[in-house]
Design an enzyme around this catalytic site. Structure first.
Site: not given
Ligand code: GUN
Length: 310
Positions: A54, A98, A124
Protein backbone atom coordinates in the site's frame (compact mmCIF):
# COMPACT_ATOMS: atom_id res chain seq x y z
CA UNK A 1 -14.29 -25.17 -21.29
CA UNK A 2 -11.42 -23.18 -19.83
CA UNK A 3 -12.29 -19.94 -18.08
CA UNK A 4 -11.20 -16.54 -19.29
CA UNK A 5 -8.79 -15.27 -16.61
CA UNK A 6 -9.57 -11.74 -15.42
CA UNK A 7 -6.26 -9.94 -15.13
CA UNK A 8 -6.36 -7.93 -11.90
CA UNK A 9 -2.85 -6.55 -12.44
CA UNK A 10 -3.79 -4.97 -15.77
CA UNK A 11 -7.10 -3.57 -14.49
CA UNK A 12 -5.43 -2.21 -11.34
CA UNK A 13 -2.76 -0.55 -13.48
CA UNK A 14 -5.48 1.15 -15.55
CA UNK A 15 -7.23 2.40 -12.37
CA UNK A 16 -3.94 3.66 -10.93
CA UNK A 17 -3.24 5.45 -14.20
CA UNK A 18 -6.69 7.05 -14.07
CA UNK A 19 -6.05 8.64 -10.64
CA UNK A 20 -2.81 10.37 -11.72
CA UNK A 21 -4.46 13.47 -13.26
CA UNK A 22 -6.65 13.89 -10.16
CA UNK A 23 -3.61 13.63 -7.88
CA UNK A 24 -1.79 16.26 -9.96
CA UNK A 25 -4.81 18.59 -10.09
CA UNK A 26 -5.27 18.32 -6.32
CA UNK A 27 -1.61 19.02 -5.65
CA UNK A 28 -1.73 22.11 -7.89
CA UNK A 29 -4.94 23.45 -6.36
CA UNK A 30 -4.14 22.74 -2.69
CA UNK A 31 -0.36 23.03 -2.68
CA UNK A 32 0.23 19.54 -1.34
CA UNK A 33 -0.54 15.99 -2.53
CA UNK A 34 -3.45 13.94 -1.15
CA UNK A 35 -2.23 12.35 2.10
CA UNK A 36 -2.81 8.87 3.47
CA UNK A 37 -2.00 7.84 7.04
CA UNK A 38 -1.52 4.10 7.52
CA UNK A 39 -1.28 2.68 11.02
CA UNK A 40 0.30 -0.73 11.54
CA UNK A 41 0.35 -2.27 15.00
CA UNK A 42 2.75 -5.15 15.66
CA UNK A 43 4.54 -7.37 13.16
CA UNK A 44 1.96 -9.70 11.62
CA UNK A 45 3.85 -11.01 8.54
CA UNK A 46 0.88 -10.84 6.14
CA UNK A 47 0.01 -7.30 7.31
CA UNK A 48 3.65 -6.25 6.81
CA UNK A 49 3.40 -7.31 3.14
CA UNK A 50 -0.02 -5.70 2.57
CA UNK A 51 1.12 -2.44 4.17
CA UNK A 52 4.40 -2.37 2.25
CA UNK A 53 2.43 -2.77 -1.00
CA UNK A 54 0.00 0.00 0.00
CA UNK A 55 2.83 2.40 0.87
CA UNK A 56 4.65 1.66 -2.39
CA UNK A 57 1.56 1.97 -4.60
CA UNK A 58 0.50 5.21 -2.93
CA UNK A 59 3.94 6.77 -3.23
CA UNK A 60 4.25 5.70 -6.88
CA UNK A 61 0.93 7.43 -7.60
CA UNK A 62 2.14 10.71 -6.11
CA UNK A 63 0.33 10.50 -2.77
CA UNK A 64 1.98 11.45 0.50
CA UNK A 65 1.90 8.23 2.53
CA UNK A 66 2.67 8.43 6.24
CA UNK A 67 3.22 5.03 7.85
CA UNK A 68 2.80 5.12 11.63
CA UNK A 69 3.98 1.98 13.42
CA UNK A 70 3.10 0.94 16.94
CA UNK A 71 4.70 -1.97 18.81
CA UNK A 72 2.64 -5.11 19.43
CA UNK A 73 2.66 -4.12 23.12
CA UNK A 74 0.65 -0.95 22.32
CA UNK A 75 -2.72 -0.65 24.04
CA UNK A 76 -6.03 0.18 22.41
CA UNK A 77 -5.82 3.59 24.11
CA UNK A 78 -2.38 4.20 22.50
CA UNK A 79 -3.88 3.40 19.10
CA UNK A 80 -6.91 5.63 19.66
CA UNK A 81 -4.56 8.52 20.49
CA UNK A 82 -2.82 8.06 17.12
CA UNK A 83 -6.17 7.92 15.28
CA UNK A 84 -7.32 11.11 17.02
CA UNK A 85 -4.10 12.87 16.01
CA UNK A 86 -4.59 11.83 12.37
CA UNK A 87 -8.26 12.91 12.51
CA UNK A 88 -7.12 16.43 13.46
CA UNK A 89 -4.20 16.60 11.02
CA UNK A 90 -4.90 18.59 7.86
CA UNK A 91 -2.45 16.83 5.45
CA UNK A 92 -3.85 13.40 6.33
CA UNK A 93 -6.88 13.09 4.01
CA UNK A 94 -7.30 9.36 4.51
CA UNK A 95 -6.70 7.07 7.49
CA UNK A 96 -6.30 3.29 7.39
CA UNK A 97 -5.63 1.13 10.43
CA UNK A 98 -4.47 -2.25 9.19
CA UNK A 99 -6.32 -5.22 10.66
CA UNK A 100 -6.05 -7.67 12.32
CA UNK A 101 -5.00 -5.89 15.49
CA UNK A 102 -2.97 -7.81 18.10
CA UNK A 103 -5.24 -10.21 20.00
CA UNK A 104 -4.13 -8.60 23.28
CA UNK A 105 -6.13 -5.48 22.34
CA UNK A 106 -9.23 -7.52 23.00
CA UNK A 107 -12.35 -8.50 21.12
CA UNK A 108 -14.08 -5.68 19.35
CA UNK A 109 -10.91 -3.53 19.31
CA UNK A 110 -10.88 -3.18 15.52
CA UNK A 111 -14.48 -1.95 15.43
CA UNK A 112 -13.76 0.56 18.22
CA UNK A 113 -10.85 1.88 16.16
CA UNK A 114 -12.88 2.03 12.93
CA UNK A 115 -15.62 3.86 14.86
CA UNK A 116 -13.05 6.48 15.96
CA UNK A 117 -11.90 7.40 12.43
CA UNK A 118 -13.38 10.62 11.02
CA UNK A 119 -15.92 9.35 8.40
CA UNK A 120 -14.65 11.95 5.90
CA UNK A 121 -11.20 10.27 6.11
CA UNK A 122 -12.48 6.68 6.26
CA UNK A 123 -10.79 5.28 3.13
CA UNK A 124 -11.56 1.71 4.26
CA UNK A 125 -15.29 2.45 4.41
CA UNK A 126 -15.68 0.61 7.72
CA UNK A 127 -17.09 3.45 9.88
CA UNK A 128 -20.83 3.05 10.66
CA UNK A 129 -21.54 6.31 8.79
CA UNK A 130 -19.77 4.94 5.70
CA UNK A 131 -21.69 1.65 6.03
CA UNK A 132 -24.98 3.54 6.36
CA UNK A 133 -24.26 5.64 3.29
CA UNK A 134 -23.35 2.48 1.37
CA UNK A 135 -26.60 0.74 2.34
CA UNK A 136 -28.55 3.82 1.23
CA UNK A 137 -26.78 3.83 -2.15
CA UNK A 138 -24.90 7.09 -1.57
CA UNK A 139 -21.46 5.87 -0.57
CA UNK A 140 -18.63 8.36 -0.74
CA UNK A 141 -16.01 5.86 0.40
CA UNK A 142 -16.94 2.19 -0.17
CA UNK A 143 -14.74 -0.68 1.10
CA UNK A 144 -11.83 -1.26 -1.26
CA UNK A 145 -12.04 -5.00 -1.97
CA UNK A 146 -15.71 -5.19 -2.98
CA UNK A 147 -15.54 -1.95 -4.95
CA UNK A 148 -12.48 -3.39 -6.72
CA UNK A 149 -14.54 -6.45 -7.64
CA UNK A 150 -17.22 -4.19 -9.15
CA UNK A 151 -14.57 -2.34 -11.21
CA UNK A 152 -13.19 -5.68 -12.38
CA UNK A 153 -16.65 -6.92 -13.48
CA UNK A 154 -17.46 -3.60 -15.19
CA UNK A 155 -14.17 -3.34 -17.02
CA UNK A 156 -14.41 -7.02 -18.09
CA UNK A 157 -17.92 -6.44 -19.58
CA UNK A 158 -19.57 -8.92 -17.24
CA UNK A 159 -23.23 -7.91 -16.95
CA UNK A 160 -24.49 -7.34 -13.40
CA UNK A 161 -28.00 -6.03 -14.11
CA UNK A 162 -30.45 -8.92 -13.70
CA UNK A 163 -27.64 -11.38 -12.92
CA UNK A 164 -27.97 -13.87 -10.08
CA UNK A 165 -25.09 -13.15 -7.72
CA UNK A 166 -24.19 -15.50 -4.88
CA UNK A 167 -21.66 -14.39 -2.25
CA UNK A 168 -20.08 -16.98 0.02
CA UNK A 169 -19.07 -15.17 3.22
CA UNK A 170 -20.79 -12.42 5.21
CA UNK A 171 -17.86 -10.42 6.59
CA UNK A 172 -18.12 -6.69 7.24
CA UNK A 173 -15.06 -6.12 5.01
CA UNK A 174 -16.14 -8.08 1.93
CA UNK A 175 -19.37 -10.13 1.98
CA UNK A 176 -21.86 -7.56 3.26
CA UNK A 177 -20.59 -4.53 1.29
CA UNK A 178 -20.23 -6.75 -1.82
CA UNK A 179 -23.94 -7.59 -1.52
CA UNK A 180 -24.88 -3.89 -1.36
CA UNK A 181 -22.72 -2.92 -4.34
CA UNK A 182 -24.08 -5.74 -6.51
CA UNK A 183 -27.65 -4.94 -5.45
CA UNK A 184 -27.11 -1.31 -6.48
CA UNK A 185 -26.15 -2.61 -9.92
CA UNK A 186 -29.45 -4.50 -10.12
CA UNK A 187 -28.12 -8.01 -9.47
CA UNK A 188 -30.30 -10.45 -7.50
CA UNK A 189 -28.10 -11.17 -4.52
CA UNK A 190 -27.88 -14.11 -2.11
CA UNK A 191 -25.40 -14.08 0.80
CA UNK A 192 -24.35 -17.52 2.09
CA UNK A 193 -22.52 -18.46 5.28
CA UNK A 194 -21.58 -21.39 7.49
CA UNK A 195 -25.22 -22.25 8.30
CA UNK A 196 -26.50 -22.12 4.71
CA UNK A 197 -28.20 -25.35 3.61
CA UNK A 198 -27.39 -27.00 0.25
CA UNK A 199 -24.50 -24.59 -0.33
CA UNK A 200 -23.05 -26.18 -3.51
CA UNK A 201 -26.46 -26.34 -5.22
CA UNK A 202 -27.26 -22.75 -4.24
CA UNK A 203 -23.90 -21.52 -5.54
CA UNK A 204 -24.52 -23.40 -8.78
CA UNK A 205 -27.48 -21.09 -9.50
CA UNK A 206 -25.13 -18.10 -9.73
CA UNK A 207 -24.19 -16.14 -12.83
CA UNK A 208 -21.65 -14.36 -10.60
CA UNK A 209 -20.18 -16.32 -7.68
CA UNK A 210 -18.02 -14.45 -5.16
CA UNK A 211 -15.94 -16.55 -2.74
CA UNK A 212 -14.85 -14.64 0.38
CA UNK A 213 -14.58 -17.12 3.23
CA UNK A 214 -10.85 -17.55 3.82
CA UNK A 215 -10.71 -21.32 3.24
CA UNK A 216 -8.21 -22.59 0.66
CA UNK A 217 -9.85 -24.27 -2.33
CA UNK A 218 -13.29 -24.47 -0.65
CA UNK A 219 -15.29 -23.71 -3.82
CA UNK A 220 -15.00 -26.84 -5.96
CA UNK A 221 -16.33 -27.36 -9.51
CA UNK A 222 -19.68 -28.71 -8.24
CA UNK A 223 -20.39 -25.19 -6.83
CA UNK A 224 -20.12 -23.63 -10.28
CA UNK A 225 -22.65 -23.42 -13.12
CA UNK A 226 -20.79 -23.97 -16.41
CA UNK A 227 -19.94 -20.57 -17.87
CA UNK A 228 -20.46 -18.61 -14.62
CA UNK A 229 -18.14 -15.79 -13.53
CA UNK A 230 -16.22 -16.76 -10.39
CA UNK A 231 -14.55 -14.06 -8.27
CA UNK A 232 -11.99 -15.38 -5.79
CA UNK A 233 -11.37 -12.99 -2.90
CA UNK A 234 -9.42 -15.51 -0.79
CA UNK A 235 -5.71 -15.17 -0.02
CA UNK A 236 -4.68 -18.25 1.97
CA UNK A 237 -1.11 -19.33 2.64
CA UNK A 238 -1.00 -23.15 2.54
CA UNK A 239 1.92 -24.77 4.37
CA UNK A 240 0.48 -28.31 4.72
CA UNK A 241 1.73 -30.65 1.97
CA UNK A 242 -1.41 -32.81 2.12
CA UNK A 243 -3.60 -29.77 1.37
CA UNK A 244 -1.27 -28.59 -1.41
CA UNK A 245 -1.41 -32.04 -3.02
CA UNK A 246 -5.19 -32.11 -2.78
CA UNK A 247 -5.38 -28.78 -4.60
CA UNK A 248 -2.73 -29.15 -7.28
CA UNK A 249 -2.14 -32.03 -9.72
CA UNK A 250 1.16 -33.94 -9.58
CA UNK A 251 3.71 -32.19 -11.79
CA UNK A 252 1.81 -28.85 -11.85
CA UNK A 253 3.92 -25.67 -11.61
CA UNK A 254 2.06 -24.54 -8.45
CA UNK A 255 2.87 -27.82 -6.68
CA UNK A 256 6.50 -27.48 -7.77
CA UNK A 257 6.40 -23.96 -6.24
CA UNK A 258 5.14 -25.45 -2.99
CA UNK A 259 7.85 -28.14 -2.92
CA UNK A 260 10.52 -25.45 -3.45
CA UNK A 261 9.29 -22.85 -0.93
CA UNK A 262 7.32 -24.88 1.59
CA UNK A 263 4.23 -22.74 1.09
CA UNK A 264 1.90 -21.53 -1.63
CA UNK A 265 -0.79 -18.84 -1.77
CA UNK A 266 -4.19 -20.20 -2.75
CA UNK A 267 -7.61 -18.59 -3.12
CA UNK A 268 -10.95 -19.82 -1.80
CA UNK A 269 -11.63 -21.36 -5.20
CA UNK A 270 -10.28 -24.79 -6.13
CA UNK A 271 -7.93 -24.67 -9.15
CA UNK A 272 -10.13 -27.20 -11.04
CA UNK A 273 -12.89 -24.56 -11.28
CA UNK A 274 -10.98 -23.10 -14.25
CA UNK A 275 -12.38 -26.02 -16.27
CA UNK A 276 -16.02 -25.08 -15.54
CA UNK A 277 -16.23 -21.30 -15.08
CA UNK A 278 -16.66 -18.87 -17.97
CA UNK A 279 -14.47 -16.24 -16.30
CA UNK A 280 -12.30 -16.48 -13.20
CA UNK A 281 -10.09 -14.18 -11.14
CA UNK A 282 -6.73 -15.86 -10.46
CA UNK A 283 -4.93 -15.89 -7.09
CA UNK A 284 -2.50 -14.22 -6.97
CA UNK A 285 -3.04 -11.47 -9.54
CA UNK A 286 -6.82 -11.17 -9.44
CA UNK A 287 -8.71 -9.20 -6.78
CA UNK A 288 -5.64 -8.40 -4.62
CA UNK A 289 -4.13 -5.67 -6.83
CA UNK A 290 -7.57 -4.07 -7.21
CA UNK A 291 -7.94 -3.59 -3.46
CA UNK A 292 -4.85 -1.38 -3.45
CA UNK A 293 -5.91 0.52 -6.57
CA UNK A 294 -9.27 1.31 -4.94
CA UNK A 295 -7.51 2.51 -1.79
CA UNK A 296 -5.66 5.08 -3.90
CA UNK A 297 -8.93 6.09 -5.55
CA UNK A 298 -10.64 6.45 -2.16
CA UNK A 299 -7.76 8.55 -0.81
CA UNK A 300 -8.08 10.97 -3.72
CA UNK A 301 -11.88 11.04 -3.28
CA UNK A 302 -11.48 11.76 0.46
CA UNK A 303 -8.96 14.53 -0.28
CA UNK A 304 -11.28 16.13 -2.85
CA UNK A 305 -14.26 15.77 -0.50
CA UNK A 306 -12.44 17.59 2.31
CA UNK A 307 -11.77 20.60 0.06
CA UNK A 308 -15.44 21.01 -0.82
CA UNK A 309 -17.48 23.37 1.37
CA UNK A 310 -19.80 21.30 3.60
N1 GUN B 1 -6.89 -6.36 6.55
C1 GUN B 1 -7.24 -7.13 5.50
N2 GUN B 1 -7.90 -6.38 4.58
C2 GUN B 1 -7.95 -5.13 5.06
C3 GUN B 1 -8.49 -3.91 4.56
O1 GUN B 1 -9.07 -3.83 3.47
N3 GUN B 1 -8.33 -2.82 5.36
C4 GUN B 1 -7.72 -2.88 6.57
N4 GUN B 1 -7.64 -1.76 7.29
N5 GUN B 1 -7.21 -3.99 7.06
C5 GUN B 1 -7.33 -5.10 6.31
Amino acid sequence: MTARLLDGQAIAAAIRQSVLPDVAAFATAVGRPPGLGIVLVGEDPASEIYVRNKVRAGTESGLWVDLQRLPSSATLEDLLVVVERLNRSDPHDGILVQSPLPAAMGRGAAQRVFDAIDPEKDVDGFHPVSVGRLVQGRAQLAPCTPSGVIEMLQRSDIPMSGARAVIVGRSEIVGKPMAMLLLQRDATVTVCHSKTRDLPALCATADILVAAIGRAGFVTPDFVRPGATVVDVGINRVTDGAIARRLFAPGSPRLADFERRGSVVVGDVHPDVVEVAGALTPVPGGVGPLTIAMLLKNTVAAAQGRQRPA
